[in-house]
Design an enzyme around this catalytic site. Sequence first.
Site, PDB file in Angstrom:
ATOM      1  CG  HIS A  78       3.179  17.643 -24.913  1.00  0.00           C
ATOM      2  ND1 HIS A  78       4.086  18.679 -24.916  1.00  0.00           N
ATOM      3  CD2 HIS A  78       3.819  16.598 -24.312  1.00  0.00           C
ATOM      4  CE1 HIS A  78       5.213  18.283 -24.327  1.00  0.00           C
ATOM      5  NE2 HIS A  78       5.073  17.016 -23.952  1.00  0.00           N
ATOM      6  NE  ARG A  82       0.926  17.645 -13.426  1.00  0.00           N
ATOM      7  CZ  ARG A  82       1.358  16.897 -12.423  1.00  0.00           C
ATOM      8  NH1 ARG A  82       0.953  17.111 -11.201  1.00  0.00           N
ATOM      9  NH2 ARG A  82       2.202  15.918 -12.631  1.00  0.00           N
ATOM     10  CD  GLU A 119      -2.708  16.098 -15.482  1.00  0.00           C
ATOM     11  OE1 GLU A 119      -3.445  15.108 -15.458  1.00  0.00           O
ATOM     12  OE2 GLU A 119      -1.735  16.209 -16.208  1.00  0.00           O
ATOM     13  NE  ARG A 133      -3.931  -2.106   2.042  1.00  0.00           N
ATOM     14  CZ  ARG A 133      -3.694  -3.222   2.712  1.00  0.00           C
ATOM     15  NH1 ARG A 133      -2.658  -3.296   3.522  1.00  0.00           N
ATOM     16  NH2 ARG A 133      -4.504  -4.245   2.584  1.00  0.00           N
ATOM     17  CE  LYS A 143       5.892  17.832 -14.658  1.00  0.00           C
ATOM     18  NZ  LYS A 143       6.005  16.587 -15.392  1.00  0.00           N
ATOM     19  CG  ASN A 177      -0.215  18.831 -21.944  1.00  0.00           C
ATOM     20  OD1 ASN A 177       0.732  18.064 -21.848  1.00  0.00           O
ATOM     21  ND2 ASN A 177      -1.308  18.717 -21.219  1.00  0.00           N
ATOM     22  CG  HIS A 232       7.401  12.525 -25.663  1.00  0.00           C
ATOM     23  ND1 HIS A 232       6.041  12.608 -25.896  1.00  0.00           N
ATOM     24  CD2 HIS A 232       7.712  13.511 -24.787  1.00  0.00           C
ATOM     25  CE1 HIS A 232       5.560  13.598 -25.177  1.00  0.00           C
ATOM     26  NE2 HIS A 232       6.540  14.167 -24.495  1.00  0.00           N
ATOM     27  CD  GLU A 271       8.917  17.367 -22.938  1.00  0.00           C
ATOM     28  OE1 GLU A 271       8.284  18.380 -22.557  1.00  0.00           O
ATOM     29  OE2 GLU A 271       8.361  16.366 -23.443  1.00  0.00           O
ATOM     30  CE  LYS A 289       0.884  13.775 -15.240  1.00  0.00           C
ATOM     31  NZ  LYS A 289      -0.002  14.046 -16.375  1.00  0.00           N
ATOM     32  CG  HIS A 299       0.424  13.339 -26.653  1.00  0.00           C
ATOM     33  ND1 HIS A 299      -0.179  14.055 -25.631  1.00  0.00           N
ATOM     34  CD2 HIS A 299       1.577  12.861 -26.139  1.00  0.00           C
ATOM     35  CE1 HIS A 299       0.599  14.004 -24.563  1.00  0.00           C
ATOM     36  NE2 HIS A 299       1.664  13.289 -24.849  1.00  0.00           N
TER      37      HIS A 299
END
Length: 343
Positions: free
Chosen positions: A224, A217, A212, A100, A202, A221, A241, A164, A122, A228
């Site tokens: 992106h 946040r 988010e 946990r 960031k 992007n 990427h 980035e 994340k 993506h």
Amino acid sequence: MRIQHSRGSYAVEFGSFNQIAGMLPKSCFVITDRNVANHWKLDAPTLVLPAGESTKTLESHRQCLEWLADHGATRQSTLVALGGGVIGDLAGYVAASYMRGIAYISVPTTLLAQVDASIGGKVGVDLPQGKNLAGAFFPPVHIWICPDTLQTLNSREFKAGLAEVIKYSFIAAPPLLADLKHPLSPDSAMLPSLIETCIDIKAKIVEADEFELTGLRAQLNFGHTVGHALETITEYRTYLHGEAVAVGMVVEAIIGEMMGVTRKGVSEHVKAACRAQGLPDSCEDLQWIEELIECMGRDKKAKPATQVGAPPSIRMSLLVDVGKCKLVEDVPSKMVEAALKAC
Ligand SMILES: NC(=O)c1ccc[n+]([C@@H]2O[C@H](COP(=O)([O-])OP(=O)(O)OC[C@H]3O[C@@H](n4cnc5c(N)ncnc54)[C@H](O)[C@@H]3O)[C@@H](O)[C@H]2O)c1
Ligand SMILES: [Zn+2]
């Protein structure tokens, strides 16, 4: 530097790999991948997984959990994620679920992971149905940034990470652009301070919008939505990427200019910055314009359609000017098409 989150905070510290190797906590377990393990080793039980996105699965997650259990890891143990974003996301999710939740230290070894993936808590894995579909918000207890690990990264991966850095410069740190005029390498003297500035940007954004929820946040992007879509349409085989994000930033800057959101001329700056770092600066995949646009509407950041039968709207973080961006809902697909053709 410390990053705050809802359950506390963690330090981001810079040092050489040897320095951190001597500072590991007592009961610690390392998860890494083959490429990283060939160059960088820590003195602790280590699970070496195959390199690449195909390792970011529930199957690897199960393998890691069972490996920890087999080796007697307890609630007091610390997991170390030693690798790029794939290992960081996977090992972080393992830490989130073993007993946990146990502590984990992140040691990102790609530029992308140092400036982006390791920051913000994340974690997760891909499902056959899509990327990052299983995961959690689970911050590390510490992040160690060792710029020397970038020496063994291949140059294509290094440059992809620079995309980035270019993104952060355009959304929030125009002074960095002066350092990005000439090609950077892992030896560049200014690299550690560039990395630190990106982390700082960031960190401030994720501190203000940890889960988010507010749209802040989503500003991260920039480049992106298109990036993506390019990665998805080319089945992750053509672009790294960062390469897809470089093209995405150029296309989105042009879209911004066409919509009157972005100051005219900014797209040329974006193009020049990408070109200077050897990143792609135009879209070669025009045969898939329709699919690309449809994919952008399906992006998880897109808003669902308001009327039955209407296409979902395309949402983008667009530049207002160098150093400032804003979230724009309902980007017209005609503009996306025109920008793809124009770049
Ligand atoms: N959690 C987040 O907020 C977040 C944000 C952005 C990206 N990501 C995730 O990050 C992943 C991409 O990360 P990445 O670009 O670091 O990819 P990656 O982890 O696959 O690393 C890229 C390649 O470099 C190799 N490598 C890593 N460090 C090395 C080193 N020091 N020397 C030699 N080789 C090395 C790896 O083995 C791999 O082959 C994606 O899964 C993406 O979803 C997560
Ligand atoms: Zn990215």
